[in-house]
Design a protein around this motif. Structure first.
Motif, mmCIF file in Angstrom:
data_model
loop_
_atom_site.group_PDB
_atom_site.id
_atom_site.type_symbol
_atom_site.label_atom_id
_atom_site.label_comp_id
_atom_site.label_asym_id
_atom_site.label_seq_id
_atom_site.Cartn_x
_atom_site.Cartn_y
_atom_site.Cartn_z
ATOM 1 N N GLU A 1 26.370 47.230 55.656
ATOM 2 C CA GLU A 1 26.585 48.003 54.702
ATOM 3 C C GLU A 1 26.098 48.279 53.908
ATOM 4 O O GLU A 1 27.685 46.746 52.840
ATOM 5 N N VAL A 2 25.819 48.752 52.755
ATOM 6 C CA VAL A 2 26.067 48.694 51.237
ATOM 7 C C VAL A 2 26.905 49.681 50.504
ATOM 8 O O VAL A 2 27.291 50.744 51.563
ATOM 9 N N THR A 3 27.800 49.207 49.873
ATOM 10 C CA THR A 3 29.638 49.395 49.619
ATOM 11 C C THR A 3 29.639 50.124 48.534
ATOM 12 O O THR A 3 28.479 49.271 47.200
ATOM 13 N N HIS A 4 29.875 51.286 47.996
ATOM 14 C CA HIS A 4 30.267 51.782 46.268
ATOM 15 C C HIS A 4 31.800 51.003 45.772
ATOM 16 O O HIS A 4 31.877 51.941 46.754
ATOM 17 N N ARG A 5 31.375 50.498 44.815
ATOM 18 C CA ARG A 5 32.788 50.069 44.298
ATOM 19 C C ARG A 5 32.852 50.528 43.012
ATOM 20 O O ARG A 5 32.047 50.085 42.479
ATOM 21 N N GLU A 6 34.121 51.529 42.512
ATOM 22 C CA GLU A 6 34.469 52.079 41.545
ATOM 23 C C GLU A 6 35.452 50.719 40.621
ATOM 24 O O GLU A 6 36.645 50.150 41.750
ATOM 25 N N TYR A 7 35.301 50.793 39.685
ATOM 26 C CA TYR A 7 36.171 50.551 38.591
ATOM 27 C C TYR A 7 36.641 51.330 37.473
ATOM 28 O O TYR A 7 35.548 51.676 36.363
ATOM 29 N N LEU A 8 37.451 50.921 36.744
ATOM 30 C CA LEU A 8 38.463 51.725 35.703
ATOM 31 C C LEU A 8 37.608 50.374 34.429
ATOM 32 O O LEU A 8 38.078 49.524 34.733
ATOM 33 N N GLU A 9 37.137 51.361 33.418
ATOM 34 C CA GLU A 9 36.160 50.317 32.734
ATOM 35 C C GLU A 9 36.535 50.595 31.033
ATOM 36 O O GLU A 9 37.053 51.433 30.746
ATOM 37 N N ASP A 10 37.210 49.375 30.808
ATOM 38 C CA ASP A 10 37.827 48.780 29.517
ATOM 39 C C ASP A 10 38.837 49.952 29.416
ATOM 40 O O ASP A 10 38.910 50.764 27.977
ATOM 41 N N GLN A 11 39.949 49.764 29.992
ATOM 42 C CA GLN A 11 41.418 50.189 29.481
ATOM 43 C C GLN A 11 41.886 49.885 29.545
ATOM 44 O O GLN A 11 42.388 48.226 29.278
ATOM 45 N N CYS A 12 43.205 50.411 29.028
ATOM 46 C CA CYS A 12 44.983 49.173 28.759
ATOM 47 C C CYS A 12 45.962 50.098 28.543
ATOM 48 O O CYS A 12 45.582 50.900 28.867
ATOM 49 N N PHE A 13 46.681 49.212 30.206
ATOM 50 C CA PHE A 13 47.738 50.064 30.417
ATOM 51 C C PHE A 13 49.498 49.263 30.013
ATOM 52 O O PHE A 13 49.840 47.963 29.665
ATOM 53 N N THR A 14 49.624 49.771 29.848
ATOM 54 C CA THR A 14 51.005 49.604 29.440
ATOM 55 C C THR A 14 52.808 50.008 30.632
ATOM 56 O O THR A 14 52.518 51.076 30.561
ATOM 57 N N VAL A 15 52.604 48.396 30.605
ATOM 58 C CA VAL A 15 53.513 49.266 32.519
ATOM 59 C C VAL A 15 55.318 48.620 32.111
ATOM 60 O O VAL A 15 55.428 47.704 31.518
ATOM 61 N N ALA A 16 55.874 49.502 32.158
ATOM 62 C CA ALA A 16 57.431 49.168 31.616
ATOM 63 C C ALA A 16 57.838 49.097 33.147
ATOM 64 O O ALA A 16 57.951 49.701 34.394
ATOM 65 N N VAL A 17 58.566 47.816 34.113
ATOM 66 C CA VAL A 17 59.317 47.754 35.403
ATOM 67 C C VAL A 17 60.769 47.366 35.297
ATOM 68 O O VAL A 17 61.302 46.966 34.143
#
Length: 215
Positions: free
Chosen positions: A101-117
């Motif tokens: 089966e042909v699948t379509h896969r999404e990606y975020l392009e040229d992003q940056c996330f600051t994550v606080a844990v």
């Protein structure tokens, strides 16, 4: 005390509910994706389900989709799609599979996330242990999918803060959309099904969203 990470890449893919032939990405690092990121750093494999669940319960976090990175303006939410051919794809009924089966896969392009844990009460894995592992990971780290490598080292440092919002406010490039596990005045909520339950099963959590203005 907060661990601060910068997740920046040409492509990122934080999987949301999959429809087999359509595999979309969430707009921010998911809990299951971030737990997988930490697990790879610590050397915890997929077979160690009990440890993965303990790791997932060891922290709370907030992610900010930054408006800029390294002085360069970013277009938040920018997505792209590619095509893959997969074998043995489940049908909608779930009773049988298709050979290919042909699948379509999404990606975020040229992003940056600051994550606080922040460490949760009774955490099995400490922030110090996670931070040390991220700087010297057991397995290669990636941004959701193995085809999405990091562009910069993810470890930024630690900071003292009243809460996750305060921790993000103390980081540079403060403008952007925040997706947090802690409520803040003026936020709205949305359900996200990304809490690991073992065996590729996920539970739903409440995410608090708001815009953080640049200052």
């Amino acid at each position: 005390r907060c661990l601060i990470l910068a997740l920046q890449g040409v492509l990122q893919a934080w999987g949301k509910h999959s429809y087999e032939t359509l595999r979309p990405t969430e707009l921010f690092p998911t809990r299951s994706g971030l737990s997988g990121f930490f697990a790879a750093a610590l050397g915890i494999t997929r077979e160690e389900q009990d440890e993965l669940l303990l790791l997932d319960k060891s922290y709370v976090y907030a992610a900010r989709c930054d408006s800029e990175f390294d002085g360069r303006k970013l277009q938040r939410g920018l997505r792209t799609t590619d095509l893959h051919t997969d074998k043995n794809v489940r049908t909608v009924s779930g009773k049988d599979t298709k050979d290919t089966e042909v699948t379509h896969r999404e990606y975020l392009e040229d992003q940056c996330f600051t994550v606080a844990v922040m460490e949760s009460g009774g955490a099995r894995y400490s922030l110090d242990g996670i931070a040390a592992a991220i700087q010297k990971p057991a397995f290669a780290l990636h941004l959701g999918r193995k085809s999405c490598p990091l562009c910069t080292p993810p470890f930024v440092g630690f900071c003292e803060a009243e809460d996750l919002h305060d921790a993000l406010m103390k980081q540079p490039n403060r403008g952007g959309t925040v997706y947090s596990e802690e409520p803040t005045e003026g936020c709205f909520t949305m359900p996200v099904r990304d809490v690991p339950m073992g065996g590729r099963r996920f539970d739903t959590r409440k995410v608090y969203c708001y815009e953080m203005e640049e200052s």
